[in-house]
Design an enzyme around this catalytic site. Structure first.
Site, PDB file in Angstrom:
ATOM      1  N   ASN A 166       0.870  -1.187   0.000  1.00 43.01           N
ATOM      2  CA  ASN A 166       0.000   0.000   0.000  1.00 43.01           C
ATOM      3  C   ASN A 166       0.906   1.237   0.000  1.00 43.01           C
ATOM      4  OD1 ASN A 166      -1.795   2.028   0.498  1.00 43.01           O
ATOM      5  ND2 ASN A 166      -2.693   1.094   2.336  1.00 43.01           N
TER       6      ASN A 166
ATOM      7  N   LYS B 287       3.184   0.808   3.204  1.00 37.91           N
ATOM      8  CA  LYS B 287       2.868  -0.232   4.187  1.00 37.91           C
ATOM      9  C   LYS B 287       2.928  -1.572   3.478  1.00 37.91           C
ATOM     10  CE  LYS B 287      -0.457   2.564   6.639  1.00 37.91           C
ATOM     11  NZ  LYS B 287      -1.873   2.813   6.585  1.00 37.91           N
TER      12      LYS B 287
ATOM     13  N   ARG C 157      -2.510  -2.123  -3.511  1.00 38.85           N
ATOM     14  CA  ARG C 157      -3.721  -1.354  -3.271  1.00 38.85           C
ATOM     15  C   ARG C 157      -3.692  -0.119  -4.167  1.00 38.85           C
ATOM     16  NH1 ARG C 157      -5.323   2.415   1.811  1.00 38.85           N
ATOM     17  NH2 ARG C 157      -7.351   2.973   1.007  1.00 38.85           N
TER      18      ARG C 157
ATOM     19  N   HIS D 101     -12.685   2.954   0.190  1.00 33.89           N
ATOM     20  CA  HIS D 101     -12.688   1.918   1.245  1.00 33.89           C
ATOM     21  C   HIS D 101     -13.376   0.635   0.744  1.00 33.89           C
ATOM     22  CE1 HIS D 101     -12.713   5.258   4.560  1.00 33.89           C
ATOM     23  NE2 HIS D 101     -11.466   4.820   4.364  1.00 33.89           N
TER      24      HIS D 101
ATOM     25  N   HIS E 272     -17.664   2.179   8.082  1.00 28.76           N
ATOM     26  CA  HIS E 272     -16.203   2.147   8.219  1.00 28.76           C
ATOM     27  C   HIS E 272     -15.795   3.467   8.869  1.00 28.76           C
ATOM     28  CE1 HIS E 272     -12.011   1.132   6.756  1.00 28.76           C
ATOM     29  NE2 HIS E 272     -11.908   2.412   7.062  1.00 28.76           N
TER      30      HIS E 272
ATOM     31  N   ASN F 128      -9.950   7.027  10.633  1.00 32.08           N
ATOM     32  CA  ASN F 128      -9.534   8.400  10.433  1.00 32.08           C
ATOM     33  C   ASN F 128     -10.280   8.969   9.225  1.00 32.08           C
ATOM     34  OD1 ASN F 128      -8.106  10.529  11.201  1.00 32.08           O
ATOM     35  ND2 ASN F 128      -6.115   9.676  10.659  1.00 32.08           N
ATOM     36  N   GLY F 129     -10.271   8.195   8.150  1.00 32.04           N
ATOM     37  CA  GLY F 129     -11.187   8.439   7.036  1.00 32.04           C
ATOM     38  C   GLY F 129     -12.417   7.602   7.329  1.00 32.04           C
TER      39      GLY F 129
ATOM     40  N   ARG G 273     -11.222  15.709   7.757  1.00 29.61           N
ATOM     41  CA  ARG G 273     -11.948  16.065   6.526  1.00 29.61           C
ATOM     42  C   ARG G 273     -13.394  16.416   6.869  1.00 29.61           C
ATOM     43  NH1 ARG G 273     -10.502  10.653   3.349  1.00 29.61           N
ATOM     44  NH2 ARG G 273      -8.860  10.265   4.858  1.00 29.61           N
TER      45      ARG G 273
ATOM     46  N   GLY H 234     -14.945   2.496  14.711  1.00 24.52           N
ATOM     47  CA  GLY H 234     -16.049   1.544  14.637  1.00 24.52           C
ATOM     48  C   GLY H 234     -15.772   0.251  15.384  1.00 24.52           C
ATOM     49  N   GLU H 235     -14.516  -0.221  15.331  1.00 23.56           N
ATOM     50  CA  GLU H 235     -14.173  -1.474  16.008  1.00 23.56           C
ATOM     51  C   GLU H 235     -13.919  -1.285  17.493  1.00 23.56           C
ATOM     52  OE1 GLU H 235     -10.717  -3.128  14.038  1.00 23.56           O
ATOM     53  OE2 GLU H 235     -11.673  -2.763  12.096  1.00 23.56           O
ATOM     54  N   ASN H 236     -13.305  -0.151  17.842  1.00 24.48           N
ATOM     55  CA  ASN H 236     -12.775  -0.015  19.202  1.00 24.48           C
ATOM     56  C   ASN H 236     -13.633   0.763  20.172  1.00 24.48           C
ATOM     57  OD1 ASN H 236     -10.214  -1.377  18.862  1.00 24.48           O
ATOM     58  ND2 ASN H 236      -9.745   0.284  17.435  1.00 24.48           N
TER      59      ASN H 236
ATOM     60  N   GLU I   3      -8.037  -5.091   5.297  1.00 23.02           N
ATOM     61  CA  GLU I   3      -7.877  -4.781   3.879  1.00 23.02           C
ATOM     62  C   GLU I   3      -6.691  -5.522   3.276  1.00 23.02           C
ATOM     63  OE1 GLU I   3      -8.338  -0.918   5.555  1.00 23.02           O
ATOM     64  OE2 GLU I   3      -9.299  -0.189   3.737  1.00 23.02           O
TER      65      GLU I   3
HETATM   66  P1  ADP Z   1      -7.145   4.980   9.009  1.00 23.66           P
HETATM   67  O1  ADP Z   1      -8.354   5.608   8.353  1.00 23.66           O
HETATM   68  O2  ADP Z   1      -5.998   5.911   9.102  1.00 23.66           O
HETATM   69  O3  ADP Z   1      -6.835   3.600   8.482  1.00 23.66           O
HETATM   70  P2  ADP Z   1      -7.995   3.640  11.453  1.00 23.66           P
HETATM   71  O4  ADP Z   1      -9.099   2.830  10.883  1.00 23.66           O
HETATM   72  O5  ADP Z   1      -6.789   2.932  11.932  1.00 23.66           O
HETATM   73  O6  ADP Z   1      -7.595   4.834  10.508  1.00 23.66           O
HETATM   74  O7  ADP Z   1      -8.594   4.532  12.653  1.00 23.66           O
HETATM   75  C1  ADP Z   1      -7.791   5.391  13.401  1.00 23.66           C
HETATM   76  C2  ADP Z   1      -8.643   6.132  14.419  1.00 23.66           C
HETATM   77  O8  ADP Z   1      -9.319   5.210  15.260  1.00 23.66           O
HETATM   78  C3  ADP Z   1      -7.805   6.955  15.391  1.00 23.66           C
HETATM   79  O9  ADP Z   1      -7.530   8.233  14.888  1.00 23.66           O
HETATM   80  C4  ADP Z   1      -8.713   7.028  16.603  1.00 23.66           C
HETATM   81  O10 ADP Z   1      -9.544   8.169  16.463  1.00 23.66           O
HETATM   82  C5  ADP Z   1      -9.578   5.807  16.522  1.00 23.66           C
HETATM   83  N1  ADP Z   1      -9.319   4.826  17.616  1.00 23.66           N
HETATM   84  C6  ADP Z   1      -8.334   3.902  17.689  1.00 23.66           C
HETATM   85  N2  ADP Z   1      -8.438   3.198  18.848  1.00 23.66           N
HETATM   86  C7  ADP Z   1      -9.501   3.692  19.527  1.00 23.66           C
HETATM   87  C8  ADP Z   1     -10.133   3.395  20.777  1.00 23.66           C
HETATM   88  N3  ADP Z   1      -9.664   2.458  21.585  1.00 23.66           N
HETATM   89  N4  ADP Z   1     -11.209   4.125  21.118  1.00 23.66           N
HETATM   90  C9  ADP Z   1     -11.691   5.103  20.318  1.00 23.66           C
HETATM   91  N5  ADP Z   1     -11.153   5.418  19.136  1.00 23.66           N
HETATM   92  C10 ADP Z   1     -10.074   4.728  18.731  1.00 23.66           C
END
Ligand code: ADP
Length: 381
Positions: free
Chosen positions: A7, A14, A91, A180, A208, A211-212, A241, A316-318, A367
């Site tokens: 990527n 990456k 990618r 995405h 999704h 960050n984006g 953004r 979304g995951e965390n 991905e």
């Molecule tokens: P990218 O779009 O750069 O691939 P990611 O999907 O890795 O981004 O998401 C990064 C963002 O996820 C971080 O900027 C942060 O805001 C958020 N994040 C990561 N871990 C946590 C967490 N434990 N709780 C809340 N937000 C989180």
């Protein structure tokens, strides 16, 4: 077969080496500050320690050379020779209307990708440089292009056309493309698996949120709408953004960062501030959640219903916190969250209750694995 997934960004690269049979990540890493002073490579072999090498990388060929040297290194390498890398999956951000699926890279394909440069001036040229550099160093290894836009090519005309003179579309291909795609495709398939239902007969909404951030509506296995547009700026409020706005408004430092009055673009900080009752953090997070909920509502309407809403990517995951705030809007969809499950992290989970009319899922996106699968499928034919 071992697949090298690459990527290439505007100054970083990456990579992951994935075994396509076991789907195990054998090594992964990142080259940063390529062609800028202070370049370095972070490399982690499976089960080994993370290594950081600071060395000049004047261009992408130098960066990839370093990656290949690390992968084949006597001590820390994971393969004996480059011949053990069966294919490379790249990618590519923009495939325009030309690419509705992944494809084996030929000279003609490279030309077609180059023709999409205007649509993604920051990304596609960097992606192309990455391919050329790999081709130079791995002459006989098949390469595959996996496009961020491809999954969304199934959108119907009413979803991808803007309210602009039609000739803009005909002459300049100005339309919604969506991004995405690899993640939306991976997560929606995984959602069907987790629900134990047929992918081709489900209505899914994938959020999704990284960050984006983008949302997509996936009906019967096909994307029917998505929030990002001609470029990855449209739609949701993102880290920095703006997302949708009246085109008359000019702005620089937008998204949750701007809304929080430059407090942070990271949800971990904003969540902390929210709990401490900081007005700026509450404002930013509430606006973000509202915009996601509004898109989910729109896509439920577009599909005349929804079976499951899937959350993925960094936020979304965390963040059970953000998911819970968003799901408060879904009473009309019969959504009931299982608060205990919603606090768990790191695995694919159904976080709604048994009785919840619409299911809510958390699915870690991947991905790189999706790219490796696409690559393996094309080169093993
Ligand atoms: P990218 O779009 O750069 O691939 P990611 O999907 O890795 O981004 O998401 C990064 C963002 O996820 C971080 O900027 C942060 O805001 C958020 N994040 C990561 N871990 C946590 C967490 N434990 N709780 C809340 N937000 C989180």
């Amino acid at each position: 077969m071992n697949i090298l997934v690459i990527n290439c960004g505007s100054s970083s690269l990456k990579f992951q080496l994935i075994n396509s049979e076991s789907e195990e990540v054998i090594a992964k890493g990142l080259c940063e500050r390529i062609a800028i002073e202070g370049s370095r490579m972070v490399y982690t072999p499976k089960g080994g320690e993370k290594q950081i090498t600071v060395a000049p990388m004047p261009d992408y060929t130098a960066a990839i050379q370093m990656v290949l040297a690390a992968l084949t290194d006597e001590k820390t390498g994971v393969v004996k020779e480059l011949g053990e890398i069966g294919a490379v999956g790249h990618r590519i951000v923009h495939g325009g209307e030309r690419f509705a699926s992944s494809t084996v890279i030929t000279e003609e394909v490279l030309k077609a990708i180059e023709e999409c440069n205007d649509l993604a001036p920051l990304h596609n040229p960097a992606n192309l440089i990455g391919i050329r550099a790999c081709q130079q160093l791995m002459k006989d290894t098949p390469m595959v292009a996996v496009f961020d836009t491809a999954f969304h090519q199934t959108m119907p005309e009413e979803a991808y056309l803007y309210g602009l003179p039609y000739r803009y579309y005909e002459d300049y291909k100005i339309r919604r493309y969506g991004f995405h795609g690899t993640s939306h495709s991976y997560v929606s398939k995984k959602a069907a698996e987790l629900l134990g239902q047929d992918y081709e007969s489900l209505k899914l909404i994938v959020c999704h949120l990284g960050n984006g951030a983008s949302v997509s509506a996936v009906k019967n296995g096909k994307c029917v709408d998505t929030s990002m547009g001609l470029t990855p700026l449209e739609g949701l409020i993102m880290g920095t953004r703006s997302g949708d706005l009246d085109p008359a408004i000019l702005n620089k430092e937008s998204g949750i960062y701007g809304l929080s009055e430059d407090y942070s673009s990271d949800f971990r900080d904003l969540e902390e501030g929210y709990v401490e009752d900081k007005e700026n953090c509450i404002r930013a997070v509430d606006a973000f959640c509202y915009r996601v909920a509004k898109y989910v509502g729109a896509y439920a309407a577009a599909m005349n219903g929804v079976d499951a809403i899937c959350f993925t990517a960094g936020v979304g995951e965390n963040s059970g916190f953000v998911r819970s705030l968003i799901c408060k809007y879904f009473g009309y969809l019969g959504v009931a969250l299982n608060e205990e499950e919603n606090e768990k992290r790191g695995e694919a989970l159904i976080v709604s209750t048994k009785d919840s009319r619409t299911k809510v899922l958390v699915i870690p996106t991947n991905e790189e694995l999706a790219t490796a699968r696409e690559t393996a499928a094309l080169v093993q034919k």
